[in-house]
Motif scaffolding. Structure first.
Motif, short mmCIF file in Angstrom:
data_model
loop_
_atom_site.label_atom_id
_atom_site.label_comp_id
_atom_site.label_asym_id
_atom_site.label_seq_id
_atom_site.Cartn_x
_atom_site.Cartn_y
_atom_site.Cartn_z
N LEU A 1 0.82 -1.20 0.00
CA LEU A 1 0.00 0.00 0.00
C LEU A 1 0.86 1.26 0.00
N ILE A 2 2.00 1.21 0.67
CA ILE A 2 2.91 2.37 0.65
C ILE A 2 3.44 2.58 -0.76
N TYR A 3 3.80 1.48 -1.44
CA TYR A 3 4.27 1.58 -2.82
C TYR A 3 3.16 2.13 -3.72
N GLU A 4 1.95 1.62 -3.54
CA GLU A 4 0.84 2.09 -4.37
C GLU A 4 0.55 3.56 -4.11
N TYR A 5 0.66 3.97 -2.86
CA TYR A 5 0.44 5.39 -2.52
C TYR A 5 1.42 6.27 -3.31
N HIS A 6 2.69 5.90 -3.31
CA HIS A 6 3.68 6.70 -4.03
C HIS A 6 3.45 6.63 -5.55
#
Length: 291
Positions: free
Chosen positions: A56-61
């Motif tokens: 989710l952190i990767y998707e956020y970025h």
């Protein structure tokens, strides 16, 4: 996620915003997506929540990096709650393209229209130096409220030329033995071609159960123009090097005046195709300035 149920309040650790869970929208291997209401103003949002926060952190970025593109949903915030990571996105009112597979009512004209739109949208991702490698009907939504096509999963955004790590076998060129698992334009053309194929045929395919030759045999038997068949066969055999070539081949079919039988998506398609036509014109104009 047994502790999350309808009516649960998800309150962020860092931003202190609370969301009331209204409905389960989907579930994956490591998390779930809920329709939720922001408590302070009643705004409806999509809430992705997972016990494995890295994705989710990767998707956020990825979402924030691609925010200027029209097919990217608005990202609101990223936060934590009771050991979970959650991503808050705009809620899209509409339906994903798997609707056509379930209904079995997608005409070849709609499939070609959607193929043009996806080729146009993915070319914009490519221009920014990336590929979206998990293109599939479940990840593409028709936003009926705002009349646009949206990609709802950006966790597969991969730097151009890198090895593809996130994919669905049906839409992965390497799983069929046709090409390499590399983030390039041919990879995206194959995925879009397979999306068009399953929409036209009203069924999905698995490389575990059938060969690419069997898939190609299906499209040869399908009731659609020979031009559509040739484009799909070329796309599924890795015959297009670029999204522009693929788009140009579909655009040359001259079939956009044919009714699709679905008024809602006709209007959305016409808007998106107008943008795609402008893209084609500008690409040709840019090419002419170089010769």
């Amino acid at each position: 996620m047994e502790d999350i149920h309808l009516g649960s309040d998800i309150c962020g650790r860092w931003h202190n915003r609370c969301y009331e869970v209204l409905k389960l929208l989907g579930r994956g291997g490591t998390g779930s997506v809920f329709l939720a209401r922001r408590v302070d103003d009643g705004k409806k949002v999509a809430l992705k929540i997972s016990c494995e926060g890295e994705d989710l952190i990767y998707e956020y970025h990825s979402l924030t990096d691609m925010a200027c593109l029209s097919m990217v949903p608005e990202v609101i915030e990223l936060d934590e709650w009771h050991g979970y990571t959650f991503l808050v996105l705009e809620y899209i009112e509409g339906y994903d393209l798997s609707h056509y597979i379930r209904a079995g009512k997608c005409s070849y004209a709609v499939a070609v229209h959607l193929g043009c739109i996806l080729a146009f949208l993915m070319s914009k991702v490519w221009q920014k130096g990336y590929c979206l490698t998990d293109i599939k009907p479940e990840n593409v939504m028709v936003d009926t409220a705002n009349r646009r096509i949206i990609s709802i999963d950006w966790s597969s955004l991969t730097e151009a030329g890198a090895t593809v790590k996130e994919f669905t076998p049906t839409y992965d060129i390497a799983s069929w033995g046709v090409g390499q698992r590399m983030a390039d334009q041919r990879y995206m053309v194959f995925a879009i071609s397979m999306v068009m194929m399953v929409l036209i045929m009203g069924k999905s395919y698995s490389p575990v159960n059938v060969s690419i030759d069997e898939v190609l045999a299906d499209i040869r038997r399908a009731k659609c123009p020979i031009g559509v068949k040739n484009i799909l066969i070329a796309g599924l055999k890795g015959g297009y090097d670029t999204l522009q070539q693929f788009y140009n081949a579909m655009n040359a079919l001259d079939m956009y005046d044919q009714p699709s039988g679905n008024d809602r998506i006709d209007e959305i398609i016409n808007i998106a195709l107008a943008a795609a036509a402008l893209f084609a014109f500008l690409s040709i104009a840019n090419w002419l300035t170089l010769i």
